[in-house]
Each structure stands twice: as structure tokens, then as C-alpha cells.
Design a protein around this motif. Structure first.
Motif, PDB file in Angstrom:
ATOM      1  N   GLN A   1      -6.770 -12.862  -1.271  1.00 49.46           N
ATOM      2  CA  GLN A   1      -6.952 -11.422  -1.306  1.00 49.46           C
ATOM      3  C   GLN A   1      -5.601 -10.721  -1.351  1.00 49.46           C
ATOM      4  OE1 GLN A   1      -9.779  -9.475  -1.365  1.00 49.46           O
ATOM      5  NE2 GLN A   1     -10.898 -11.352  -1.738  1.00 49.46           N
ATOM      6  N   VAL A   2      -5.582  -9.594  -2.028  1.00 45.95           N
ATOM      7  CA  VAL A   2      -4.379  -8.773  -2.121  1.00 45.95           C
ATOM      8  C   VAL A   2      -4.739  -7.370  -1.680  1.00 45.95           C
ATOM      9  CG1 VAL A   2      -2.580  -7.885  -3.640  1.00 45.95           C
ATOM     10  CG2 VAL A   2      -3.523 -10.170  -4.035  1.00 45.95           C
ATOM     11  N   GLN A   3      -3.986  -6.833  -0.738  1.00 44.71           N
ATOM     12  CA  GLN A   3      -4.180  -5.448  -0.332  1.00 44.71           C
ATOM     13  C   GLN A   3      -3.117  -4.586  -1.011  1.00 44.71           C
ATOM     14  OE1 GLN A   3      -4.396  -7.960   2.337  1.00 44.71           O
ATOM     15  NE2 GLN A   3      -6.541  -7.851   1.711  1.00 44.71           N
ATOM     16  N   LEU A   4      -3.551  -3.438  -1.486  1.00 45.83           N
ATOM     17  CA  LEU A   4      -2.670  -2.508  -2.182  1.00 45.83           C
ATOM     18  C   LEU A   4      -2.758  -1.145  -1.507  1.00 45.83           C
ATOM     19  CD1 LEU A   4      -3.778  -3.428  -5.827  1.00 45.83           C
ATOM     20  CD2 LEU A   4      -1.737  -4.254  -4.650  1.00 45.83           C
ATOM     21  N   ARG A  19       7.237  10.325  -7.682  1.00 41.90           N
ATOM     22  CA  ARG A  19       7.368   8.882  -7.738  1.00 41.90           C
ATOM     23  C   ARG A  19       6.289   8.248  -6.864  1.00 41.90           C
ATOM     24  NH1 ARG A  19      11.797   4.838  -5.062  1.00 41.90           N
ATOM     25  NH2 ARG A  19      11.974   3.311  -6.765  1.00 41.90           N
ATOM     26  N   LEU A  20       5.417   7.510  -7.493  1.00 40.62           N
ATOM     27  CA  LEU A  20       4.365   6.809  -6.771  1.00 40.62           C
ATOM     28  C   LEU A  20       4.838   5.417  -6.398  1.00 40.62           C
ATOM     29  CD1 LEU A  20       1.228   7.708  -8.936  1.00 40.62           C
ATOM     30  CD2 LEU A  20       2.317   9.018  -7.101  1.00 40.62           C
ATOM     31  N   SER A  21       4.381   4.953  -5.246  1.00 39.97           N
ATOM     32  CA  SER A  21       4.680   3.596  -4.799  1.00 39.97           C
ATOM     33  C   SER A  21       3.383   2.881  -4.470  1.00 39.97           C
ATOM     34  CB  SER A  21       5.564   3.621  -3.554  1.00 39.97           C
ATOM     35  OG  SER A  21       6.800   4.241  -3.814  1.00 39.97           O
ATOM     36  N   CYS A  22       3.403   1.576  -4.639  1.00 38.75           N
ATOM     37  CA  CYS A  22       2.247   0.752  -4.301  1.00 38.75           C
ATOM     38  C   CYS A  22       2.764  -0.500  -3.596  1.00 38.75           C
ATOM     39  CB  CYS A  22       1.469   0.372  -5.544  1.00 38.75           C
ATOM     40  SG  CYS A  22       0.158  -0.844  -5.260  1.00 38.75           S
ATOM     41  N   PRO A  84      -0.200  19.666 -16.521  1.00 37.38           N
ATOM     42  CA  PRO A  84      -1.494  19.822 -15.829  1.00 37.38           C
ATOM     43  C   PRO A  84      -2.499  18.716 -16.181  1.00 37.38           C
ATOM     44  CG  PRO A  84      -0.713  21.949 -16.571  1.00 37.38           C
ATOM     45  CD  PRO A  84       0.243  20.931 -17.138  1.00 37.38           C
ATOM     46  N   GLU A  85      -2.428  18.221 -17.395  1.00 36.81           N
ATOM     47  CA  GLU A  85      -3.360  17.159 -17.789  1.00 36.81           C
ATOM     48  C   GLU A  85      -3.055  15.818 -17.139  1.00 36.81           C
ATOM     49  OE1 GLU A  85      -1.651  19.223 -19.811  1.00 36.81           O
ATOM     50  OE2 GLU A  85      -1.010  18.188 -21.657  1.00 36.81           O
ATOM     51  N   ASP A  86      -1.956  15.712 -16.406  1.00 36.99           N
ATOM     52  CA  ASP A  86      -1.675  14.507 -15.628  1.00 36.99           C
ATOM     53  C   ASP A  86      -2.384  14.524 -14.275  1.00 36.99           C
ATOM     54  OD1 ASP A  86       1.681  14.753 -16.823  1.00 36.99           O
ATOM     55  OD2 ASP A  86       0.157  13.339 -17.513  1.00 36.99           O
ATOM     56  N   THR A  87      -3.008  15.645 -13.948  1.00 37.97           N
ATOM     57  CA  THR A  87      -3.727  15.756 -12.684  1.00 37.97           C
ATOM     58  C   THR A  87      -4.847  14.729 -12.618  1.00 37.97           C
ATOM     59  OG1 THR A  87      -3.209  18.099 -12.419  1.00 37.97           O
ATOM     60  CG2 THR A  87      -5.170  17.267 -11.273  1.00 37.97           C
ATOM     61  N   ALA A  88      -4.835  13.914 -11.570  1.00 38.83           N
ATOM     62  CA  ALA A  88      -5.820  12.839 -11.438  1.00 38.83           C
ATOM     63  C   ALA A  88      -5.584  12.097 -10.132  1.00 38.83           C
ATOM     64  CB  ALA A  88      -5.717  11.850 -12.599  1.00 38.83           C
ATOM     65  N   MET A  89      -6.529  11.237  -9.792  1.00 34.78           N
ATOM     66  CA  MET A  89      -6.305  10.262  -8.736  1.00 34.78           C
ATOM     67  C   MET A  89      -5.651   9.060  -9.407  1.00 34.78           C
ATOM     68  SD  MET A  89      -6.760   9.715  -5.486  1.00 34.78           S
ATOM     69  CE  MET A  89      -8.213  10.599  -4.882  1.00 34.78           C
ATOM     70  N   TYR A  90      -4.542   8.609  -8.857  1.00 37.19           N
ATOM     71  CA  TYR A  90      -3.809   7.484  -9.424  1.00 37.19           C
ATOM     72  C   TYR A  90      -4.056   6.235  -8.567  1.00 37.19           C
ATOM     73  CZ  TYR A  90      -1.417  10.379 -12.817  1.00 37.19           C
ATOM     74  OH  TYR A  90      -1.141  11.210 -13.890  1.00 37.19           O
ATOM     75  N   TYR A  91      -4.384   5.151  -9.250  1.00 36.82           N
ATOM     76  CA  TYR A  91      -4.700   3.892  -8.587  1.00 36.82           C
ATOM     77  C   TYR A  91      -3.733   2.793  -9.008  1.00 36.82           C
ATOM     78  CZ  TYR A  91      -9.229   6.099  -7.711  1.00 36.82           C
ATOM     79  OH  TYR A  91     -10.234   6.943  -7.318  1.00 36.82           O
ATOM     80  N   CYS A  92      -3.359   2.014  -8.051  1.00 35.82           N
ATOM     81  CA  CYS A  92      -2.595   0.802  -8.288  1.00 35.82           C
ATOM     82  C   CYS A  92      -3.569  -0.363  -8.442  1.00 35.82           C
ATOM     83  CB  CYS A  92      -1.677   0.567  -7.089  1.00 35.82           C
ATOM     84  SG  CYS A  92      -0.755  -0.967  -7.105  1.00 35.82           S
ATOM     85  N   ALA A  93      -3.265  -1.272  -9.347  1.00 35.51           N
ATOM     86  CA  ALA A  93      -4.139  -2.427  -9.566  1.00 35.51           C
ATOM     87  C   ALA A  93      -3.309  -3.691  -9.716  1.00 35.51           C
ATOM     88  CB  ALA A  93      -4.977  -2.208 -10.821  1.00 35.51           C
ATOM     89  N   ASN A 111      -8.128  -7.619 -10.606  1.00 37.47           N
ATOM     90  CA  ASN A 111      -8.961  -8.096  -9.505  1.00 37.47           C
ATOM     91  C   ASN A 111      -8.944  -7.179  -8.296  1.00 37.47           C
ATOM     92  OD1 ASN A 111      -7.140 -10.632 -10.627  1.00 37.47           O
ATOM     93  ND2 ASN A 111      -9.308 -11.168 -10.441  1.00 37.47           N
ATOM     94  N   TYR A 112      -7.813  -6.523  -8.094  1.00 32.60           N
ATOM     95  CA  TYR A 112      -7.603  -5.795  -6.850  1.00 32.60           C
ATOM     96  C   TYR A 112      -7.191  -4.356  -7.134  1.00 32.60           C
ATOM     97  CZ  TYR A 112      -7.354 -10.622  -5.359  1.00 32.60           C
ATOM     98  OH  TYR A 112      -7.626 -11.948  -5.154  1.00 32.60           O
ATOM     99  N   TRP A 113      -7.642  -3.460  -6.265  1.00 26.32           N
ATOM    100  CA  TRP A 113      -7.400  -2.036  -6.434  1.00 26.32           C
ATOM    101  C   TRP A 113      -7.019  -1.388  -5.116  1.00 26.32           C
ATOM    102  CZ3 TRP A 113      -7.597   0.356 -11.190  1.00 26.32           C
ATOM    103  CH2 TRP A 113      -8.120  -0.420 -12.231  1.00 26.32           C
ATOM    104  N   GLY A 114      -6.125  -0.397  -5.210  1.00 24.41           N
ATOM    105  CA  GLY A 114      -5.823   0.414  -4.060  1.00 24.41           C
ATOM    106  C   GLY A 114      -6.826   1.544  -3.918  1.00 24.41           C
ATOM    107  N   GLN A 115      -6.626   2.346  -2.884  1.00 29.51           N
ATOM    108  CA  GLN A 115      -7.547   3.458  -2.599  1.00 29.51           C
ATOM    109  C   GLN A 115      -7.236   4.703  -3.415  1.00 29.51           C
ATOM    110  OE1 GLN A 115     -10.350   3.270  -0.551  1.00 29.51           O
ATOM    111  NE2 GLN A 115      -9.811   1.131  -0.847  1.00 29.51           N
ATOM    112  N   GLY A 116      -6.042   4.765  -3.952  1.00 31.00           N
ATOM    113  CA  GLY A 116      -5.676   5.888  -4.795  1.00 31.00           C
ATOM    114  C   GLY A 116      -4.831   6.921  -4.077  1.00 31.00           C
ATOM    115  N   THR A 117      -4.057   7.658  -4.852  1.00 34.24           N
ATOM    116  CA  THR A 117      -3.265   8.766  -4.343  1.00 34.24           C
ATOM    117  C   THR A 117      -3.389   9.917  -5.336  1.00 34.24           C
ATOM    118  OG1 THR A 117      -1.059   9.411  -3.518  1.00 34.24           O
ATOM    119  CG2 THR A 117      -1.099   7.943  -5.434  1.00 34.24           C
TER     120      THR A 117
END
Length: 123
Positions: A1-4, A19-22, A84-93, A111-117
Motif C-alpha cells: 500500500q502507498v499513502q499519498l 506549488r503543490l506537494s505530495c 480561472p479555468e485551472d480551478t479544481a481539486m488536484y489529486y496526486c496519484a 493504483n493509489y490516490w491522495g485525498q486532493g487539495t
């Protein structure tokens, strides 16, 4: 398992940067960033493979940069010239095996996903 675990989202004005981090619990050879806006399907933004391959969605080319620090098991997404069109929930995978180039921006590859930011860009 991998946690993100993602971090770094927020609210900025058009033209701003984030700057997003995962942080991953262990190394995986294939990682990516996806985003999902309200009412839209999740789409691949950028990915990075162990050999350095880094595909980007056309909508973010030249503005976003993906990188990884394998010593820290951390994935980054530098986002500049935000719109503005970049507005979204961003997920790490992450995927715990090597993926082909054509699979790197496909949701079903991972296989693995984070909760999003959340990223919100105002005009």
C-alpha cells in the motif's frame, strides 16, 4: 500500500502561482497529478516516470512543471500563470510499476490516490 498526502492548494488571483506537494509513504516509479473541476471528469495534468519522462496536458504546457524528490518520496507541481479555468481539486496519484508513455495521463493507470487539495483561481 502507498499513502499519498497532498498539500499546497489555496486561493490565488489570475496570473499567480502555487506549488503543490505530495508526500508518498514509499517510492513508486510512476506518479502523476490529476484535477477535477465541479461537474467535470477527472483529467490528467502531468506525470513523471522513473526514467524522467514528463508528459503534460496541452492546457498546462509551459505553465506547470512536475518534479519529484526521490530522497523524500515527494512529488511536486509548480503552477505558474494560473487561470480561472485551472480551478479544481488536484489529486496526486501513484502506480507501483512502470507505465507506458501513453498511459501516464490516464486515470485508470494509477493504483493509489491522495485525498486532493483545492486550487481556486479568481479573475
Amino acid at each position: 500500500q502507498v499513502q499519498l498526502v497532498e498539500s499546497g492548494g489555496g486561493s490565488v488571483q489570475t496570473g499567480g502561482s502555487l506549488r503543490l506537494s505530495c508526500a508518498a509513504s514509499k517510492y513508486t516509479p510512476t506518479m502523476g497529478w490529476f484535477r477535477q473541476a465541479p461537474g467535470m471528469e477527472r483529467e490528467g495534468v502531468a506525470a513523471v516516470r522513473a526514467d524522467g519522462t514528463k508528459p503534460y496536458a496541452d492546457s498546462v504546457k509551459g505553465r506547470f512543471t512536475i518534479s519529484r524528490d526521490d530522497a523524500k518520496n515527494t512529488l511536486y507541481l509548480q503552477m505558474n500563470s494560473l487561470k480561472p479555468e485551472d480551478t479544481a481539486m488536484y489529486y496526486c496519484a501513484a502506480r507501483d510499476s512502470f507505465a507506458s508513455y501513453f498511459e501516464l495521463l490516464e486515470e485508470q493507470t494509477y493504483n493509489y490516490w491522495g485525498q486532493g487539495t483545492q486550487v481556486t483561481v479568481s479573475s
